[in-house]
Structure formats: structure tokens, C-alpha cells
Scaffold this active site. Structure first.
Site, PDB file in Angstrom:
ATOM      1  N   LYS A  13      13.902  14.026  -8.355  1.00 56.79           N
ATOM      2  CA  LYS A  13      13.895  12.911  -7.401  1.00 56.79           C
ATOM      3  C   LYS A  13      15.323  12.678  -6.883  1.00 56.79           C
ATOM      4  CE  LYS A  13      10.057  10.882  -9.902  1.00 56.79           C
ATOM      5  NZ  LYS A  13       8.948  10.001  -9.668  1.00 56.79           N
ATOM      6  N   GLU A 101       5.373   9.510  -3.306  1.00 51.97           N
ATOM      7  CA  GLU A 101       6.543   8.699  -2.901  1.00 51.97           C
ATOM      8  C   GLU A 101       6.895   8.952  -1.442  1.00 51.97           C
ATOM      9  OE1 GLU A 101       9.204   9.760  -6.094  1.00 51.97           O
ATOM     10  OE2 GLU A 101       7.997   8.575  -7.508  1.00 51.97           O
ATOM     11  N   GLU A 169      -1.640  14.344  -9.030  1.00 54.60           N
ATOM     12  CA  GLU A 169      -0.728  13.280  -9.444  1.00 54.60           C
ATOM     13  C   GLU A 169      -1.339  11.918  -9.108  1.00 54.60           C
ATOM     14  OE1 GLU A 169       3.503  14.695 -10.119  1.00 54.60           O
ATOM     15  OE2 GLU A 169       3.426  13.863  -8.113  1.00 54.60           O
ATOM     16  N   SER A 210       3.830  10.647 -15.518  1.00 56.57           N
ATOM     17  CA  SER A 210       4.294  10.157 -16.825  1.00 56.57           C
ATOM     18  C   SER A 210       4.126  11.181 -17.948  1.00 56.57           C
ATOM     19  CB  SER A 210       3.587   8.848 -17.186  1.00 56.57           C
ATOM     20  OG  SER A 210       3.922   7.842 -16.253  1.00 56.57           O
TER      21      SER A 210
HETATM   22  C1  PEP Z   1       6.686  12.876 -10.128  1.00 62.61           C
HETATM   23  O1  PEP Z   1       7.665  12.375  -9.592  1.00 62.61           O
HETATM   24  O2  PEP Z   1       6.092  13.823  -9.588  1.00 62.61           O
HETATM   25  C2  PEP Z   1       6.254  12.353 -11.427  1.00 62.61           C
HETATM   26  C3  PEP Z   1       5.164  12.841 -11.957  1.00 62.61           C
HETATM   27  O3  PEP Z   1       7.030  11.380 -11.969  1.00 62.61           O
HETATM   28  P1  PEP Z   1       6.969  10.849 -13.488  1.00 62.61           P
HETATM   29  O4  PEP Z   1       6.908  12.058 -14.386  1.00 62.61           O
HETATM   30  O5  PEP Z   1       8.230  10.073 -13.653  1.00 62.61           O
HETATM   31  O6  PEP Z   1       5.748  10.016 -13.599  1.00 62.61           O
END
Ligand code: PEP
Length: 248
Positions: A13, A101, A169, A210
């Protein structure tokens, strides 16, 4: 059908500066070098500013490189944007597209994402296309409908199946510490594979949301899960490697 190879992707990110990014990339490259044989693929997607320094630092290592987004045009008057060809030029193999995002904060539509997928595949990149339902869609039992619709509309007409990875996701699981039950991940992955048709058998369908060293084992144990897309936990070398090592 040969077993699909597992894939572990770290999405940094908007974290990391030159020094910390290089330390993390080198640490991972060292860990990977010591793992023989390496029975899975592993990639990091740093912020655009770190693409080249990280690329140089991991040159010759099996650690693969990706971008977090790209523009849909090859070049042009698009201030602040970076094209897929530019990322390919720097040694990227992958690009993440349609991350929630970006869908939310940049109002990216399925239509725009499909154009980006086409541009990235044309530039030779493997596209990691993200799909996932919101909390509200989940509680109103719309998950399957949303996933099928997003997938259909986010892929271009001339989608190159050999350059496609799909990341499931769930929006509510990203950065929240929450995750679906394994049976629910399994069922959405089956939905995705079915939606891809016969050619989809070879496509890696990975899970993101997560993922931590604590829960990665049970997620990756499931035969429908071909890997993981890791956000927050990927910016810690030991933690990210502990997740990757759960691939068997
Ligand atoms: C992501 O940004 O694709 C993601 C899965 O974030 P996190 O692992 O922090 O939930």
C-alpha cells in the site's frame, strides 16, 4: 489437471520509504534464497516510488515484483499516472487492479478496471484482479451475485486467461481483523472458478483480507485457495515470510 502453483503477494500500500523498503525487499530475497526448493511464487507490490530501487535490489532473486495499479493508456498527457508498460519496463511481473481501496477512494468502475486489465495484459503483465462484497452486500446475501457481476464486468473482452489471477477480497475483511469462515472463502472461490469457465481451471484464485501468520495456515490448507494477497502483514519481513511458508 496439474496442481496450480501457490502465489503469495504482498501489497505494501502507501507504506515504506527508500531505506525501509530496501531493507524489507533484501530481507525477503535472503529468506527466499535459503528456501530450496521454492514450491510457491512470491511477489511484493511496493508503492510506485520504490518500484525501481526494489527491482534493482532483488534482481536475480526469485522474489517477484508487482505494481499496485496502472493507467489504462500506454502513454499520454496523464499527469501523475504510470502506465503498465512503464511498470513492465522496471521489471514488474504483476499488477493489482480493482483493489477495493481504489474502487472506493478513486471511484474506479468495473469498466475502467477492464480497460486497465487489457492495457496491463498487452504490456505483458499478469493482472491480479480484485473482487469482493461489502458488509452490507454480505448481510443481504448478495455475495455471489456481486462477485459474478464484478468479475464479468472487470475483465476485458479479449482477456488473456494465462495472464489472470483473481483475488477474492471481501471489502469488510480488509484491514479490519475480520475474515470469512473458511467454508465461505471456499464457496466464493468455487463461484469465481465456475464463472471463468473451462479455461479458469488453470487460473490462480487467491484470498485477501486480514491474512496474518496466525490464520494463514488454515486458509492456505484449503484446496480452493491458490494463495493469498496480504496487505498490512506484508510490511513485516518475518511476518510475511511466516505466511508464505504456510504454502505446502
Ligand atoms: C489488501 O490490501 O489487499 C489487504 C488484503 O489488506 P489487509 O491484509 O491489511 O487486510
Amino acid at each position: 489437471m496439474a496442481k496450480r502453483r501457490r502465489l503469495v503477494v504482498g501489497n505494501w500500500k502507501m507504506y515504506g520509504r527508500l531505506t525501509s523498503g530496501l531493507v524489507l525487499a533484501r530481507e525477503l530475497a535472503d529468506k527466499i534464497a535459503a528456501k530450496k526448493p521454492l514450491n510457491f511464487d512470491i511477489a511484493v507490490c511496493p508503492p510506485a516510488t520504490l518500484t525501481w530501487p526494489v527491482s534493482e535490489a532483488i534482481m536475480g532473486s526469485p522474489l517477484l515484483l508487482g505494481a499496485q495499479d496502472c493507467h489504462h493508456a500506454t502513454h499520454g498527457a496523464y499527469t501523475g499516472d504510470v502506465s503498465a508498460a512503464m511498470f513492465a519496463d522496471l521489471g514488474c511481473r504483476y499488477v493489482i487492479l480493482g483493489h477495493s481501496e481504489r474502487r472506493l477512494a478513486h471511484q474506479e468502475t468495473n469498466e475502467l478496471i477492464s480497460k486497465k486489465v487489457a492495457a496491463a495484459q498487452l504490456a505483458g503483465l499478469t493482472t491480479i484482479v480484485c473482487v469482493g462484497e461489502t458488509e452490507e452486500q454480505r448481510t443481504s446475501a448478495k455475495t455471489v451475485e456481486v462477485i459474478e457481476q464484478q468479475l464479468r464486468a472487470s475483465l476485458p473482452e479479449k482477456n488473456q486467461i494465462a495472464q489472470l489471477v483473481v483475488a477474492y477480497e471481501p471489502v469488510w475483511a480488509i484491514g479490519s481483523g475480520q475474515q470469512p469462515e473458511i467454508k465461505d472463502i471456499e464457496s466464493v472461490h468455487q463461484t469465481i472458478r465456475k464463472a471463468l469457465g473451462a479455461a479458469g481451471e488453470a487460473v490462480q484464485v487467491i484470498y485477501g483480507g486480514s491474512v496474518t501468520p496466525q490464520n494463514a495456515g488454515s486458509i492456505l490448507e484449503n484446496q480452493e485457495v491458490d494463495g493469498v494477497l496480504v496487505g498490512s502483514a506484508s510490511i513485516n519481513g518475518d511476518g510475511f515470510w511466516a505466511i508464505a511458508e504456510k504454502c505446502r
